[in-house]
Enzyme design. Structure first.
Site, mmCIF file in Angstrom:
data_model
loop_
_atom_site.group_PDB
_atom_site.id
_atom_site.type_symbol
_atom_site.label_atom_id
_atom_site.label_comp_id
_atom_site.label_asym_id
_atom_site.label_seq_id
_atom_site.Cartn_x
_atom_site.Cartn_y
_atom_site.Cartn_z
ATOM 1 C CG ASP A 1 4.423 -5.881 3.086
ATOM 2 O OD1 ASP A 1 3.996 -5.129 3.998
ATOM 3 O OD2 ASP A 1 5.367 -5.607 2.711
ATOM 4 C CE LYS A 2 0.990 0.654 2.706
ATOM 5 N NZ LYS A 2 1.781 1.131 1.699
ATOM 6 C CB THR A 3 5.175 -0.638 2.191
ATOM 7 O OG1 THR A 3 4.220 0.171 2.847
ATOM 8 C CG2 THR A 3 6.297 0.278 1.518
ATOM 9 C CB THR B 1 0.226 -2.831 5.733
ATOM 10 O OG1 THR B 1 1.373 -2.019 5.400
ATOM 11 C CG2 THR B 1 -0.885 -2.125 5.868
ATOM 12 C CG ASP C 1 8.768 -5.892 -0.193
ATOM 13 O OD1 ASP C 1 9.347 -4.840 -0.561
ATOM 14 O OD2 ASP C 1 7.930 -5.929 0.806
#
Length: 1209
Positions: A396-398, A678, A817
C-alpha cells in the site's frame, strides 16, 4: 481491537434484490436475512475434541502414525513395542490441540467483544440498549459521536444542519480525512422525534449484498412517493461517526452481509513452499518404504522356501502355506521397523524451530519503534522460513510508504520562488532542524506548529505585495475545508484531503485565515481584517477535471473565479499574456518535482456580472437535468474556466516514512520486485514512486496504461512488451509444472532490454484482470522493475496478488496499514500489517506486524533468510540422520533371514529421535547463521538463493538420500566385518548380536554428531553443550539400562545386561568407531572442498570475506538524504474521490457556525489538529498530535549499515 477481524460468511442462496420495511421485524424475518452477529470461531466445548482430531488426522503423517500404532498392537507382525509410536504421537496431537484451542479461545473473545457491544435500537416505540448481535435488518438505530457504525445503514436524520453527518472511513478505504453523508429531506424531517421515527414505515428496495464500497443503488418508498438512494445516503459498517452529536439510521445489511464483510477476503490456511514440498517428499518416502518392504518380503519368501525347513524344529509351521503367509507378515513388520524414515518427531521439531525464530523477531530491538512503543510481532509461527524466499512485495502507499502527513514546502508566486534558504554568497543551504524559522508572531491566529524558513515570503506579505496577497487569498477561499472553532482563536480544520489542510494552514499563517463558512459565504481574516465573500459556485474536483474552482463576490462587489489544479491542466486554460510567466513557473515546477514534491498551479480571472448571470442560469438548468447531467456541467465548467491569469504554484511534501528509499533500494538489490497497489490518484502514486526510488529517472521508460476497454488495455500492454523485448515469442512463456498430479501453467520470467516501470489505473486494471487479458498484463508487469497500480479497490488488490500467485512460481508478500489492505494481506503467502494512522485491522489480519516500513528490510534480509537457512539445514540433516538410521535395518535384513529383527536395542530406537539427536539439531536450527546481520545488509545478494530454492529442493533431498545410503552401508558393514570371528583380550567371544547392536548404534551416533558439526557455521556455547551433552547422555543412559539392577527390576524390558561394560572396554571397538566416523564424513569433506574451490556460492564468497575481515564491522555511516533531479512534474491529489462542492453550494450545508472573533484581538495561538514535522507545515488528517523530531531517538538498521559493492559478487 477492531470489530470485524473475521471471515466473510456467504449465504447459500444468491439474493437478487433486497426488500425490507422499517419497524416491521415480522415482515423482514420472512426473508431470512442474516442477523448482525459475527462468528469466527471453529469449535465449541462439545465439538472441539472430535473436530480437532479429525483435522489433525487429515495430515498424512498423523494418519500414517495412527496406522502404525494399529499394526503394532497385532502380535503376529509387531516387532517393536507399542510405546515407540504412541508416546510421540500423543505428544504431537496434544501440543497441536492446545495451540488450536488457544487460538479459538481468542477468536471467541473477539467475537464476544464485537457482538456484545451496545447500541440504541428503536423497539416498541422506545429506544432500548441492545447488543450488536441482536440488531436485525429493518431496525432503526441511534448512533452517537465517535461510535462505530453498527451495520450498513440508510441515514434517516442527524443533529447537524440539513441532516449531514461526518464519518471517518479509515477502516474501509484507508483514508483518514472525513467524509460527508446527507439524509433525504423527507426522512430528515423526522429528526429525533421518537414517535415520528416509530411511525416511519418506509419500504426499501435495493441491491443485494455485494462488495462495492463506492456504489449503492436503491429506492425508498414512503407516503406514496419513491425516492432514489445512492452511496451518499449510506453509512457503512466500518465507519466511525465524527463531529456529529447523533444520527438515526435504518439497517439494510447486517453482519456477514455488510459491504465491509463482503470485502474482507476469505481466510485461507497458509502453508509454506517447504511444507508443500514436504508433503510431496513424504509421499515419495512412503512409496520408497513400501518398495523396500516388498523387497524384504520377497526375500523372506525365498528364504523360507530355501532355508526355512531347517528351522522347523524350533520354529514350527502351522500349515503348508507358511512361506507366503510369512512374507505377508514380514511386509507389515518391516513397515513398522522402517517407519523411522518419517519420524513423527520431525513435525514436533519443525514447530519448535518456527516458534523459536518467531521469538527472535519479537525480541529484536532493532525492529522496535520507540516513538510509539511498538515492537515487531510474529502473529503466526508457521511461515518464518518463507520470509527468506520472497520474490514479490505488494505494498500500500498511504500510511505504509508515507506518513500521510502533508507539508507546505515551497511555492512560486509571480515568477519568484520561495522556500529555499541562501547564504550571503547566494549558495542554497540545506535545511535542517537548526535552520532558523520564520517568526509568525505578527499573526495571533497563526498555527504555532507551522514551520517555514524563507523570510522573504513573510516580508512580501507584510509589504502588501498584490500578487502574494492574491495567492494566499486563493488558498483561503478555493477549497472545501470545514473550520471548527470551539474556543475563540482555536481553529481546527477538517479537510477532504491532507493536501487541502496543509494549503489552508499555510494561508492561515501568512495572514489569510479561513474562519468559517455557510452554504453561500466564506469568512476569512485578511491581515487582521474580517471579510466575508459571497460563495456563488463551486466547480468541484474530479479525476477527469483534475482541478477545482470557486466563484466568489468580494465585499466590494467584485466577481472573481479562483482555480487550482494540476499544472498541465491549468496551463491549457491560461491567457496568452501569461506565456513568459508560464516559462519561469515551469522552471520552478521542474525544480520542485526534482525534490519529489507534489505540485499544484494557481490561477484566477475577474468575471463580468452580466455574463456570469447568464452562465449561472444555464448552470442551474444543467444541474437539474436527469439525463447526461455530468457532461453538460463539464461543458459549462470548460466554458468559464478559460483565459485565466497565472498566480503561481505550490509544492507540498508527502513525507515518506524514515528509510523508505533505502529499504526499497536494498530489497531491489536482493532481486525482490515491488508493486505498489494504492487507492490514490495516478499523479500522487507516480510522485511517491519517484520519491522512494521505486521509479527512477535512469529507467529506460515508464509505461502508463490508461485504456478504457479491454481491447485498448490489451493493445497498450502489447506495445509495452514489444518495447521491452523486440523478439517476443508467445509460445515460450509457459512451463507446465506437475505437482502431485495437478498441472498448472507457470509464466516464466522474461528478460527486458533495460529497466522499465509500469503505471496502470484502476479502471484499466479492471480490464487487465479479465480472463482474456490477465496473462498479457502479468507478462508485461513481470518484465518491469516496478509496478504501480492506482485507484484500486480492496478486492482488486487481492486479485492482483492472486494473479501472481496463480501463474508465477514465486512467494508473495503483501504489506499495508488499513482495512482496505486486508483482502490483499490475506491473499498473499505472507501478510504484513503496519500499525499506523489507519486503525488496527490490517495488523489483526496479518501474519507479521511492526510500526515502520523500513523494518521490512530486517524482517526479510536477516530474520527471513536465517529462518530459511536454518530450516533447510535442519531438514537436510534430519533426513540424513533418519535415513542412515533406518537403512541399516535394510542391510541387516539380508543377514537375519528377513525375520524383521531390529539392529538396535528397542530403547535406542525409542530415544534416538527424542533424546540422543533432538537437542543438537534443534540447537543448530535455532542458533546457526552463515553471516551476521551486518554482513547480511552489506550483501543483499545473499537473499537470492532462497528465492531459487537452492538450499532445500527435490535435488537436495535426493543427494541427502544417496549420502544416507552410503553412510548406512559403512555403518553396517564396517562393524560387521570388524566383529566377525573376533574375540576379546581374554579370549572370550564378542561377536554376539547384542554387542554388534551396541557397536552399530554407537558408531551411528558419532557419525551423525560429526556430520552435524560440519553443517553448523556458527558455534555457540549452547550448541557445543547440546552436542557433547547428547553424547554423554547416550553413554549414561546406555550403561544404566544395560546394568544388572535394571535387568533384575524388569528382565523383559532390559535384556542387554552387561553388554556396554563388556564391549566398550575393548580397544578394537573404539578403533571401529573411529574408522566408521572417518569413512562417513570423508566424502562430505572432499565434496565441499572441491565445490568451494571450483564453484563457490555467494554464501561461500561472503563467508570467506568475513574470515578475511576478522575485525569489527564497518563503522556506521550517516544516512544522507536521497535527492533526485527530475524534469517530470507531479500531480496534486485533492482527494481520493469526487469532492463535496455540490454540498457546499446547494444550501444543504456542512457545519454549525463557528465562533467568530474580531480579527487579531486574541493573543493566544493554541490550536488543535495540526502537528507539523520537518521543515514546513504539517497536516495530520487524524487530528492526532505529532511528536516533534527528537535527536538520537533510535538508530535504524539503515543508519547502521551501508552497502559495499563487491566486484567479485
Amino acid at each position: 481491537m477492531s470489530f470485524f477481524g473475521m471471515d466473510c460468511v456467504r449465504k447459500n442462496e444468491r439474493e437478487v434484490e433486497r426488500k425490507l420495511r422499517a419497524n416491521d421485524r415480522e415482515y423482514n424475518l420472512s426473508f431470512k436475512y442474516a442477523t448482525n452477529a459475527i462468528k469466527t470461531s471453529k469449535y465449541n466445548p462439545f465439538t472441539f475434541l472430535p473436530l480437532n482430531l479429525f483435522e489433525q488426522f487429515q495430515r498424512i503423517a498423523n494418519a500414517y502414525f495412527l496406522f502404525l500404532l494399529v499394526l503394532q498392537v497385532i502380535p503376529q507382525i509387531s516387532s517393536l513395542s507399542w510405546f515407540t509410536t504412541v508416546v510421540p504421537l500423543v505428544l504431537v496431537l496434544t501440543v497441536t490441540a492446545l495451540k488450536d484451542a488457544t487460538d479459538d479461545i481468542n477468536r471467541h473473545r473477539s467475537d464476544n467483544q464485537v457482538n456484545n457491544r451496545k447500541v440504541q435500537v428503536l423497539i416498541d416505540r422506545k429506544l432500548r440498549s441492545e447488543k450488536w448481535m441482536d440488531v436485525q435488518v429493518g431496525d432503526i438505530i441511534k448512533l452517537e459521536n465517535n461510535q462505530f457504525v453498527t451495520a450498513d445503514l440508510l441515514l434517516l436524520s442527524s443533529s447537524e444542519p440539513l441532516n449531514l453527518v461526518y464519518i471517518e472511513t479509515a477502516e474501509l478505504d484507508g483514508e483518514t480525512n472525513l467524509k460527508v453523508r446527507q439524509a433525504l429531506t423527507v426522512t430528515g424531517d423526522l429528526g429525533e422525534d421518537i414517535e415520528k421515527l416509530a411511525d416511519f414505515n418506509g419500504e426499501v428496495l435495493c441491491e443485494p449484498p455485494n462488495n462495492r464500497l463506492d456504489r449503492f443503488t436503491g429506492t425508498l418508498t414512503y407516503a406514496g412517493q419513491k425516492y432514489p438512494l445512492d452511496n451518499e445516503k449510506i453509512l457503512l459498517r466500518g465507519c466511525t461517526l465524527r463531529n456529529t452529536e447523533w444520527c438515526f439510521g435504518l439497517v439494510l445489511f447486517g453482519g456477514p452481509e455488510t459491504k465491509l464483510m463482503q470485502n474482507c477476503g476469505k481466510t485461507t490456511f497458509k502453508r509454506t513452499s517447504i511444507d508443500r514440498l514436504m508433503n510431496f517428499l513424504v509421499i515419495c518416502i512412503f512409496a520408497f518404504l513400501a518398495f523396500m518392504c516388498i523387497i524384504l518380503a520377497i526375500g523372506n519368501y525365498c528364504w523360507e522356501l530355501n532355508q526355512g525347513s531347517q528351522f522347523i524344529v524350533f520354529l514350527p509351521r502351522q500349515d503348508d502355506n507358511a512361506a507366503g503367509f510369512s512374507a505377508f507378515l514380514t511386509f507389515w513388520s518391516y513397515v513398522i521397523i522402517l517407519n523411522t524414515v518419517v519420524p513423527i518427531s520431525l513435525y514436533v521439531s519443525v514447530e519448535i524451530i518456527r516458534l523459536g525464530n518467531s521469538f527472535y523477531i519479537e525480541w529484536d530491538r532493532k525492529m522496535y519503534y520507540a516513538r510509539k512503543d511498538t515492537p515487531a510481532e510474529a502473529r503466526t509461527t508457521t511461515l518464518n522460513e518463507e520470509l527468506g524466499q520472497i520474490k514479490y512485495i505488494f505494498s500500500d502507499k498511504t500510511g505504509t510508504l508515507t506518513q500521510n502527513i502533508m507539508i507546505f514546502n515551497k511555492c512560486s508566486i509571480n515568477g519568484k520562488s520561495y522556500g529555499d534558504v541562501y547564504d550571503y554568497m547566494g549558495q542554497r543551504l540545506e535545511i535542517n532542524e537548526h535552520t532558523e524559522t520564520v517568526d509568525f508572531s505578527f499573526n495571533p491566529l497563526a498555527d504555532p506548529r507551522f514551520m517555514f524558513h524563507d523570510h522573504a515570503l513573510v516580508e512580501a506579505v507584510k509589504l502588501e505585495n498584490p500578487e502574494v496577497h492574491a495567492f494566499f487569498r486563493l488558498l483561503a477561499l478555493c477549497h472545501t475545508v470545514m473550520a471548527e472553532e470551539k474556543k475563540e482563536g482555536e481553529i481546527f480544520y477538517q479537510a477532504q484531503s491532507p493536501d487541502e489542510g496543509a494549503l489552508v494552514t499555510a494561508a492561515r499563517n501568512f495572514g489569510f485565515v479561513f474562519r468559517s463558512r455557510t452554504p453561500d459565504s466564506v469568512s476569512i481574516v485578511e491581515m487582521g481584517q474580517q471579510r466575508s465573500y459571497e460563495l456563488l459556485a463551486i466547480l468541484d474536483f474530479n479525476n477527469v477535471r483534475k482541478r477545482m474552482s470557486v466563484i466568489v463576490r468580494s465585499p466590494e462587489g467584485k466577481l472573481s473565479l479562483y482555480c487550482k489544479g494540476a499544472d498541465t491542466i491549468i496551463y491549457e486554460r491560461l491567457h496568452q499574456s501569461c506565456s513568459k510567466l508560464m516559462d519561469v513557473t515551469t522552471e520552478h515546477l521542474n525544480e520542485f518535482a526534482g525534490d519529489g514534491l507534489r505540485t499544484l498551479a494557481l490561477a484566477y480571472k475577474d468575471l463580468d456580472e452580466e455574463y456570469f448571470n447568464q452562465w449561472k442560469q444555464r448552470h442551474h438548468e444543467a444541474s437539474t437535468e436527469m439525463d447526461d447531467r455530468e457532461s453538460k456541467l463539464d461543458q459549462l465548467y470548460e466554458e468559464i474556466e478559460k483565459d485565466l491569469l497565472l498566480l503561481g504554484a505550490t509544492a507540498i511534501e508527502d513525507k515518506l516514512q524514515d528509510g523508505v528509499p533505502q529499504t526499497i533500494e536494498q530489497l531491489s538489490k536482493a532481486d525482490i520486485k515491488i508493486w505498489v497497489l494504492t487507492g490514490d490518484k495516478q499523479e500522487t502514486a507516480e510522485n511517491i514512486g519517484y520519491s522512494c526510488n521505486l521509479l527512477r529517472e535512469e529507467m529506460t521508460d515508464v509505461f502508463v496504461v490508461s485504456g478504457n476497454s479491454s481491447d485498448d488495455v490489451r493493445q497498450e500492454l502489447r506495445n509495452a512488451r514489444s518495447s521491452m523485448k523486440l523478439d517476443v515469442v508467445e509460445d515460450s512463456v509457459f512451463l507446465t509444472e506437475r505437482t502431485l498430479g495437478k498441472s498448472a501453467k507457470v509464466v516464466t520470467d522474461e528478460v527486458a532490454n533495460g529497466e522499465y516501470g509500469l503505471v496502470i489505473n484502476g479502471h484499466s486494471l479492471a480490464h487487465a484482470l479479465e480472463r482474456s487479458t490477465e496473462l498479457e498484463f502479468l507478462k508485461t508487469a513481470c518484465m518491469c522493475k516496478a509496478v504501480i497500480c492506482c485507484r484500486v479497490t480492496p478486492l482488486q488488490k487481492a486479485q492482483v496478488v492472486e494473479l501472481v500467485k496463480k501463474y508465477k512460481q514465486a512467494v508473495t508478500l503483501a504489506i499495508g496499514d488499513g482495512a482496505n489492505d486486508v483482502s490483499m494481506i490475506k491473499a498473499a503467502h505472507i501478510g504484513v500489517g503496519i500499525s499506523g494512522q489507519e486503525g488496527m485491522q490490517a495488523v489483526l489480519s496479518s501474519d507479521y506486524s511492526f510500526a515502520q516500513f523500513r523494518f521490512l528490510e530486517r524482517l526479510l534480509l536477516v530474520h527471513g533468510r536465517w529462518s530459511y537457512l536454518r530450516m533447510c539445514k535442519f531438514l537436510r540433516y534430519f533426513f540424513y540422520k533418519n535415513f542412515t538410521f533406518t537403512f541399516v535395518h535394510f542391510w541387516y535384513a539380508f543377514f537375519c533371514g528377513f525375520s524383521a529383527q531390529t539392529v538396535y536395542d528397542e530403547w535406542f530406537i525409542t530415544l534416538y529421535n527424542l533424546m540422543y539427536t533432538a537437542l543438537p539439531v534443534l540447537g543448530m536450527s535455532l542458533f546457526d547463521q552463515d553471516v551476521n546481520d551486518v554482513w547480511s545488509f552489506q550483501h543483499p545478494q545473499l537473499y537470492v538463493p532462497g528465492q531459487l530454492n537452492l538450499y532445500f529442493s527435490k535435488k537436495a533431498f535426493f543427494k541427502c538420500a544417496l549420502h544416507s545410503g552410503y553412510s548406512s552401508m559403512v555403518l553396517f558393514f564396517i562393524p560387521y566385518a570388524a566383529m566377525y570371528d573376533t574375540v576379546r583380550d581374554d579370549g572370550k567371544d564378542v561377536a554376539d548380536y547384542q554387542s554388534f547392536a551396541l557397536l552399530t548404534q554407537t558408531c551411528l551416533l558419532f557419525a551423525v554428531s560429526i556430520q552435524l558439526g560440519f553443517e553448523m557455521s556458527y558455534w555457540t556455547a549452547v550448541n557445543t553443550f547440546f552436542v557433547l551433552g547428547s553424547l554423554a547422555m547416550y553413554f549414561v543412559v546406555t550403561f544404566t539400562m544395560y546394568s544388572n539392577g535394571m535387568f533384575l527390576t524388569l528382565p523383559s524390558a532390559f535384556p542387554f545386561i552387561g553388554t556396554a561394560r563388556n564391549s566398550l572396554n575393548q580397544p578394537n571397538i573404539w578403533l571401529t568407531i573411529l574408522l566408521t566416523s572417518i569413512l562417513c564424513v570423508l566424502p562430505v569433506v572432499t565434496y565441499r572442498f572441491l565445490l568451494i574451490q571450483l564453484c563457490p556460492s555467494i554464501n561461500d564468497k561472503v563467508m570467506f570475506k568475513v574470515r578475511q575481515a576478522k575485525a569489527a564491522p564497518p563503522p556506521p555511516t550517516r544516512r544522507t538524504r536521497i535527492r533526485r533531479t527530475s524534469s517530470r512534474r507531479s500531480g496534486y491529489a485533492f482527494s481520493h474521490a469526487q469532492g463535496y462542492g455540490d454540498l457546499v453550494t446547494s444550501g444543504r450545508f456542512l457545519r454549525r457556525p463557528a465562533v467568530r472573533s474580531s480579527g487579531f484581538t486574541h493573543v493566544g495561538r493554541t490550536t488543535t489538529g495540526f502537528s507539523p514535522m520537518g521543515r514546513s507545515a504539517g497536516y495530520s488528517p487524524t487530528g492526532r498530535p505529532q511528536t516533534a523530531k527528537v535527536p538520537d531517538v533510535e538508530v535504524t538498521s539503515l543508519q547502521m549499515y551501508r552497502t559495499i559493492k563487491d566486484p567479485a559478487l
